[in-house]
Each structure stands twice: as structure tokens, then as C-alpha cells.
Design an enzyme around this catalytic site. Structure first.
Site, PDB file in Angstrom:
ATOM      1  N   GLU A 134       7.855  19.946 -25.874  1.00  0.00           N
ATOM      2  CA  GLU A 134       7.293  21.559 -26.121  1.00  0.00           C
ATOM      3  C   GLU A 134       6.887  22.012 -24.777  1.00  0.00           C
ATOM      4  OE1 GLU A 134       5.782  21.416 -30.899  1.00  0.00           O
ATOM      5  OE2 GLU A 134       4.229  20.804 -29.369  1.00  0.00           O
ATOM      6  N   CYS A 150       2.886  25.947 -19.251  1.00  0.00           N
ATOM      7  CA  CYS A 150       2.525  24.701 -19.617  1.00  0.00           C
ATOM      8  C   CYS A 150       3.695  23.924 -19.865  1.00  0.00           C
ATOM      9  CB  CYS A 150       1.337  24.600 -20.511  1.00  0.00           C
ATOM     10  SG  CYS A 150       0.794  22.881 -20.809  1.00  0.00           S
ATOM     11  N   CYS A 160       4.105  10.381 -25.020  1.00  0.00           N
ATOM     12  CA  CYS A 160       3.070   9.940 -23.759  1.00  0.00           C
ATOM     13  C   CYS A 160       2.580   8.206 -24.104  1.00  0.00           C
ATOM     14  CB  CYS A 160       1.859  10.742 -23.970  1.00  0.00           C
ATOM     15  SG  CYS A 160       0.835  10.484 -22.563  1.00  0.00           S
ATOM     16  N   CYS A 197      -4.648   8.731 -25.178  1.00  0.00           N
ATOM     17  CA  CYS A 197      -6.079   9.111 -25.438  1.00  0.00           C
ATOM     18  C   CYS A 197      -6.344   9.777 -26.823  1.00  0.00           C
ATOM     19  CB  CYS A 197      -6.093  10.483 -24.438  1.00  0.00           C
ATOM     20  SG  CYS A 197      -5.544   9.993 -22.696  1.00  0.00           S
ATOM     21  N   CYS A 222      -6.264  13.540 -27.989  1.00  0.00           N
ATOM     22  CA  CYS A 222      -5.146  14.345 -28.024  1.00  0.00           C
ATOM     23  C   CYS A 222      -4.058  13.760 -28.629  1.00  0.00           C
ATOM     24  CB  CYS A 222      -4.629  13.920 -26.421  1.00  0.00           C
ATOM     25  SG  CYS A 222      -3.144  14.869 -25.757  1.00  0.00           S
ATOM     26  N   CYS A 224      -4.803  23.267 -26.144  1.00  0.00           N
ATOM     27  CA  CYS A 224      -4.900  22.224 -25.247  1.00  0.00           C
ATOM     28  C   CYS A 224      -4.888  20.694 -26.056  1.00  0.00           C
ATOM     29  CB  CYS A 224      -6.200  22.120 -24.472  1.00  0.00           C
ATOM     30  SG  CYS A 224      -6.470  20.948 -23.179  1.00  0.00           S
TER      31      CYS A 224
END
Length: 376
Positions: A89, A102, A109, A113, A116, A339
Site C-alpha cells: 500500500e 508515503c 514486515c 511492533c 502497528c 500511521c
């Protein structure tokens, strides 16, 4: 071969192999990155013969837009599919006089975290330079911002490597993409308009400053190793002491070019006045600024957002110590573009479709399908 994503020298080698003169490199670069050409037939300064030969053996491949969404606040998100079917994305966050694109550096990933959403999706692979640059080209296409405008008029003025993935775990491809983004005869972004966000891959930080020379942002999110390790497993490998030393040594860091420290506000985890005072001590002497980020929840998220009055008190403590600490208001929440929320929605949809197909099979067919699905 896809010509997008090649450096100038690589593009020159392609043309040399075709028997073309060196000046053709500049012409082709101009059409790809200044004009945004998607078809060799558009390149009117090249001979018809060269255009035909280029089309026979090369392409100008952009990521395919699987889905485009625009939020109520104007934030726009693209779900992009690459040639192998994998997806990532990208998001455009508009402001009154500028806008940041962005972009993602990986599919998925590896960092997990806990705050996230992207971290709940396993790492699939690194993105190639063409796929990283291609995200910015898709944004330009979407806004019709060709040919490359001046900084004073462009809406897509900044690039932030803050999408899916850890950019410093894909250093070579990201560095190559940055070299294409900043080329003055093409996309012409200033290095000061590109920000790379890292979770703190300490050994790569100095190299990033020397080789890319972009702005640095760091996902800090805690003032102590105990809290940071609990919410960011990477801290167990690269704890705060070596991380802060690397930031103080970052090439080019100064009061005129400060490092951005990102800090997501998690209720009862990292948001107390004591945490704020610990941050003041942690960053003493480091040219930096904070971005305080209200936590953006998703279904099943393990945390809650700190109430706004408590976030304001936290910001005031930092400000009283002489630190810049704006509260970043969430953008694009209604399309999960804020975010920490990026995650391929198609992953969930494909899983639901797969389960529905399994339910319609006989036991033997279901076992065979499950075995096939489990293959790497």
C-alpha cells in the site's frame, strides 16, 4: 526488462547494447521521469525505429492499482499489485501547500511492533527499485501531475519511506530508488524532501546518511529499554544506548536538519509525565523534534489511545524543556490509511475466499487443497 527502476548508468548500458548513442539516455530518462510516459509510442523525440525496438524488448511497468480509496479528509490510498501478484500500500497525505507520498519498501514486515497493523502481516519479500519508484509514479498518474512541476506548484512535494516494511532492511533497493527520485532531470525531488523512517537498525544508520543523505525519522515510542522492548522487539537487538549514539553521529544532523522522533501514544504504556521527563533526559544534546502520534486502533488491536488531554500534557512537558513536539492529527482513518494502519486488505479477503472454497469441497479434495496451500 522494465526500464523503470534502472539507474542512469544502467539505462545507458541498455541503450549501448542496442547500438544507440549516449545522448539517447537523457532523452529516454526525460520521457520516463519528467513526462511520465507510459508508452514508448509517446516519445516523439526518439525515432520510430528506436521506439519500436524498445517496445519489442522492454517495458515501462508500473504497479497495477488494485484499489484506490479517498478518505473524507482528502487522504488517498492505493493498494498496488506487482507482477508476481504480491501487494503493498501507498498513501498520499495532502496539506494546503504540499503533500507527502508515503511509500512502502517491503511487502509485509518482519519487525512485529505490537502497535502497528503492518506488523501483523508477515514479511513476504523486499520491493525492487522499480516497485518503490513505481508507487510515486502511480501517485503522479492519479493526480495528473505530469510533466514534473516546480516545487512551488507540485502537490506531491515530499516522499516518506514510512509505509510497509523497514527501509534499512532493504537498503540497496531503497538507495537506488532514492537516487532516481532525486535526479534533477526527472522527478527532481530534493533530498530534504525525502524522509526515511527506521525502527532503529543501528548498523545501517550512518551508511544511510552518507549514501542517501535524506532526512531521518526514528520510531522511538519509549524512553526506556524495558518498555521499548515490550512493544518493539527490535530493541532487544539494538537498545536505546547504541541507537541514540548512532543518531548523534548521523551525517548532517544539526539544529537546521533535525532528526524526527516518532512517538505513538499508548494509554497506560508510555504516556505518563514520568515518561515525558525521561524522554527529555534521553535526547539531551541531540538535534531532534518529536511527532506525537495518537494511536490508530484497528479491530483486535492490543492497545488504546491515550486521551487527548493527557497527550497535550505530555507535549507541554517536552515543550517546556525546549523540544518541538507537535501532536500529529490522524489522517485517513476511515480508509485505514493512518500511521501504523497499512496492511493489504486483500490478504484477509483472499483468506475468506479460500475458506469458502474449502467448505464446498469433499473431505479428500479439502485435504489436497490444504496441502497445496501450505506449500511454500
Amino acid at each position: 526488462m522494465n526500464l523503470i527502476g534502472l539507474t542512469r548508468s544502467e539505462l545507458a548500458a541498455v541503450l549501448e547494447d542496442m547500438g544507440e548513442k549516449p545522448f539517447r539516455t537523457r532523452q529516454l530518462w526525460h520521457w520516463i521521469y519528467f513526462r511520465g510516459a507510459t508508452d514508448f509510442a509517446q516519445m516523439s523525440t526518439l525515432s520510430k525505429d528506436l521506439r519500436a525496438r524498445l517496445a519489442d524488448i522492454h517495458s515501462l511497468e508500473r504497479p497495477q492499482v488494485s484499489r484506490e480509496q479517498t478518505a473524507m479528509d482528502g487522504t488517498r490510498k492505493w493498494l498496488l499489485r506487482f507482477t508476481d501478484g504480491k501487494e503493498a500500500e501507498a498513501v498520499h497525505i495532502p496539506e494546503d501547500d504540499r503533500g507527502a507520498v508515503c511509500v512502502s519498501s517491503q511487502v509485509g514486515c518482519t519487525l512485529t511492533c505490537r502497535f502497528c497493523h503492518t506488523g501483523t502481516q508477515m514479511l513476504v519479500r523486499n520491493l525492487e527499485p522499480a516497485e518503490i519508484v513505481g508507487q510515486f509514479l502511480v501517485a503522479r498518474d492519479s493526480y495528473g501531475e505530469w510533466p514534473t512541476p516546480t516545487d512551488e506548484t507540485r502537490h506531491l512535494s515530499n516522499v516518506v519511506l514510512m509505509g510497509m516494511g523497514e527501509p534499512l532492511f532493504n537498503f540497496d533497493n531503497v538507495s537506488k530508488a532514492v537516487s532516481i527520485l532525486v535526479d534533477g532531470e526527472g522527478l527532481a525531488l530534493s533530498r530534504r524532501r525525502i524522509t526515511l523512517s527506521t525502527s532503529g537498525v543501528v548498523p545501517m544508520i550512518e551508511r544511510c546518511g552518507h549514501e542517501m543523505g535524506v532526512n531521518l525519522a526514528v520510531s522511538l515510542h519509549a524512553a526506556t529499554d524495558e518498555v521499548r522492548s515490550a512493544i518493539m522487539p527490535i530493541n532487544r537487538k539494538y537498545p536505546l544506548e547504541p541507537l541514540m549514539a548512532a543518531l548523534r553521529a548521523y551525517p548532517g544532523v544539526s539544529n537546521a536538519r533535525r532528526i524526527t522522533l516518532e512517538y505513538v501514544m499508548l494509554k497506560g504504556i508510555n504516556d505518563s509525565p514520568a515518561d515525558a521527563r525521561a524522554l527529555v533526559r534521553l535526547v539531551r544534546g541531540l538535534p531532534c523534534k518529536f511527532n506525537l502520534i495518537p494511536f490508530n486502533p484497528w479491530p483486535g488491536a492490543p492497545y488504546e489511545c491515550t486521551p487527548m488531554p493527557a497527550i497535550q500534557r505530555f507535549a507541554d512537558i517536552l515543550a517546556d524543556a525546549g523540544l518541538t513536539a507537535p501532536i500529529r492529527m490522524p489522517r485517513g482513518r476511515d480508509i485505514l490509511a493512518a500511521c501504523g494502519q497499512l496492511k493489504s486488505a486483500s490478504e484477509r479477503e483472499r483468506l475468506q475466499g479460500y475458506r469458502a472454497r474449502l467448505a464446498a469441497l469433499s473431505p479428500d479434495e479439502r485435504a489436497a487443497a490444504e496441502a497445496e496451500h501450505a506449500r511454500p
